[in-house]
Write an enzyme that holds these catalytic residues in place. Structure first.
Site, mmCIF file in Angstrom:
data_model
loop_
_atom_site.group_PDB
_atom_site.id
_atom_site.type_symbol
_atom_site.label_atom_id
_atom_site.label_comp_id
_atom_site.label_asym_id
_atom_site.label_seq_id
_atom_site.Cartn_x
_atom_site.Cartn_y
_atom_site.Cartn_z
ATOM 1 N N LYS A 22 0.845 -1.212 0.000
ATOM 2 C CA LYS A 22 0.000 0.000 0.000
ATOM 3 C C LYS A 22 0.869 1.246 0.000
ATOM 4 O O LYS A 22 0.650 2.178 -0.770
ATOM 5 C CB LYS A 22 -0.887 0.011 1.244
ATOM 6 N N CYS A 115 -5.261 12.415 12.451
ATOM 7 C CA CYS A 115 -5.962 11.130 12.442
ATOM 8 C C CYS A 115 -5.773 10.525 13.830
ATOM 9 O O CYS A 115 -5.177 11.142 14.716
ATOM 10 C CB CYS A 115 -5.414 10.212 11.359
ATOM 11 N N PRO A 121 1.186 16.652 10.946
ATOM 12 C CA PRO A 121 1.418 17.905 10.203
ATOM 13 C C PRO A 121 2.044 17.651 8.840
ATOM 14 O O PRO A 121 2.556 16.561 8.574
ATOM 15 C CB PRO A 121 2.382 18.667 11.108
ATOM 16 N N ASP A 123 4.149 20.217 7.508
ATOM 17 C CA ASP A 123 5.113 21.330 7.381
ATOM 18 C C ASP A 123 6.371 20.944 6.609
ATOM 19 O O ASP A 123 6.935 21.772 5.882
ATOM 20 C CB ASP A 123 5.491 21.849 8.764
ATOM 21 N N ASP A 304 4.712 0.762 11.927
ATOM 22 C CA ASP A 304 3.503 0.114 11.406
ATOM 23 C C ASP A 304 3.363 -1.326 11.868
ATOM 24 O O ASP A 304 2.339 -1.957 11.591
ATOM 25 C CB ASP A 304 3.490 0.159 9.872
ATOM 26 N N ARG A 396 -8.696 -0.571 4.699
ATOM 27 C CA ARG A 396 -7.852 0.455 4.065
ATOM 28 C C ARG A 396 -6.505 -0.137 3.655
ATOM 29 O O ARG A 396 -5.899 0.308 2.699
ATOM 30 C CB ARG A 396 -7.608 1.606 5.035
#
Ligand code: EPZ
Length: 417
Positions: A22, A115, A121, A123, A304, A396
């Protein structure tokens, strides 16, 4: 909303073929915006997130054709807005910023917002675009960026490693005039995959996979055909499914080199991991020993895989110290695992897990993609019926989860409300 009903306590045994990654497919699809020909991507997983990226690219006016695992992207952008209602569904939408600026000199991308796992962010993405000469303003919840005479090569130094910002910078620099240098770049396999694809399209990139990437801008990027690398996070998740259920799984197409940090930890925890060349065999032979981890950018232990590893440590012998350094709120799975009888104490970014001989089945709630699959692992290892709700989070990032695990003995059923 769908739930997963799981009758656990069964060791999983069998073969699983790992799908395309993904987190490689999404930036690769965004790179389709910069070709003036056609980018053909193979091994693109069928996921909610890849479908969202297809919708986003069509929103920009691109021709996107999905044929099985192949996605072809071509055409010309006619709409430079990435609207909030699309971006909020998938934060990786920010990855259209660099390509739109590089190829068309303009982009209006909704700020993605935070989330469950953090404020997330952007930036560093903006810093990179400014380093390449873009004028960037934030207004009405949007990033409004322009480079009327195109991007110019520059040096961007990231104060912290960012996968997405490295990807945006890499794509933008490929079409910027002159040389660019990306310092403190992410070194993930997905970065290397993106660079290889861009090189196939005509880009001039070196140093990808190290912390400094050099890019010599070119005038145009053309056709290419590229295979998405296998999903190391899916493979790592299934490796821990074998370990936590005391079974044995053979993971086909997985690349061992992408999982060194996990496999080192699993081996020290007493799990056997064998590289068969074109497949990896993982056997959870009985008791797993507690092991400490600290998450880090690649090649460190992947954030993850932290939630999945925590589920494994809940059933290990001894105590495990799990330190999450990448995201500020990535312990949402803890209260749910505690509902199943886990003994976990959280103090800031550190969770102390005291292993138990067993957990108890319970209804639990998914909060984000990797937290949801950690609850599935815990339920698979626990005798009795558990239910994981809000499994739209799972969809997802995992394709055919029930089919893949079901073919290895998992008793899982998707039930609607
Ligand atoms: C990518 O997210 C992955 N997503 C994430 O996977 C993964 O957890 C993350 O990299 C880290 O490996 C995709 O590739 C689509 P980052 P990304 O920018 O790029 C901070 C999953 O489960 N940061 O490397 O958004 C940020 O808040 C997902 O598949 C800034 O401060 O991650 C975080 O603390 C979850 N400013 C840290 O950097 C910025 O501009 C690392 O984030 C960007 C990031």
């Amino acid at each position: 909303m769908d739930r997963l009903r799981i009758d656990g306590g069964v060791p999983l045994t069998g073969d699983i073929t790992i799908s395309g990654a993904k987190n490689a497919a999404l930036p690769l699809m965004a790179a389709g915006l910069v070709t003036d020909g056609t980018l053909t991507l193979g091994n693109v997983p069928h996921l909610v997130d890849t479908a969202s990226m297809e919708v986003l690219l069509r929103n920009h006016g691109m021709d996107v054709i999905r044929d099985g695992e192949t996605v072809s992207i071509g055409g010309t952008v006619t709409n430079f807005d990435a609207p909030y209602d699309l971006v909020r569904k998938m934060r990786a939408s920010i990855l259209v910023l660099g390509p739109l600026l590089a190829r068309y000199g303009q982009a209006r991308v909704s700020l993605p917002g935070g989330c469950a796992i953090g404020t997330r962010p952007v930036d560093l993405h903006i810093r990179a675009m400014q380093a390449f000469g873009a004028i960037v303003e934030l207004a009405d919840g949007y990033i409004q960026a322009r480079a009327p005479s195109g991007l110019t090569g520059g040096r961007v130094v990231f104060p912290m490693v960012s996968v997405g910002a490295t990807e945006n910078a890499l794509i933008a620099a490929s079409l910027a005039k002159g040389e660019s240098e990306i310092v403190n770049a992410a070194r993930e396999p997905e970065i290397i995959d993106l660079a290889e694809c861009l090189i196939a399209m005509g880009a001039k990139i070196s140093g990808h996979g190290t912390d400094t990437i050099m890019v010599e801008g070119v005038d145009r990027l053309g056709d290419a055909t590229h295979q998405v690398i296998p999903d190391r996070i899916e493979a790592g998740t299934f490796a821990m499914a074998a370990a936590i259920t005391g079974g044995e799984l053979t993971l086909h197409k997985a690349r061992p080199r992408h999982l060194d940090a996990l496999f080192d930890v699993l081996k020290s925890a007493g799990v056997s991991v064998t590289d068969n060349g074109d497949a990896i065999q993982v056997s959870g032979n009985g008791q797993v020993t507690s092991t400490d981890i600290t998450t880090d950018p690649f090649p460190g232990f992947p954030t993850d895989l932290q939630a999945q590893f925590m589920a494994l440590m809940c059933l290990a012998e001894g105590s495990s110290r799990i330190s999450e350094t990448v995201f500020e709120n990535r312990f949402m799975h803890v209260p749910e695992l505690v509902r199943m009888g886990a003994d976990i104490q959280v103090d800031g970014g550190v969770a102390m897990v005291r292993g138990r001989p067993s957990l108890t089945p319970a209804p639990v709630m998914a909060t984000d993609l990797r937290a949801s699959v950690s609850l599935v692992l815990a339920a698979l290892a626990t005798k009795g019926t558990s239910e994981v709700s809000r499994i739209y989070h799972l969809d997802r990032g995992y394709s055919d989860l029930e089919t893949k695990l079901g073919s290895c003995g998992a008793r899982m059923e998707r039930v609607g409300d």
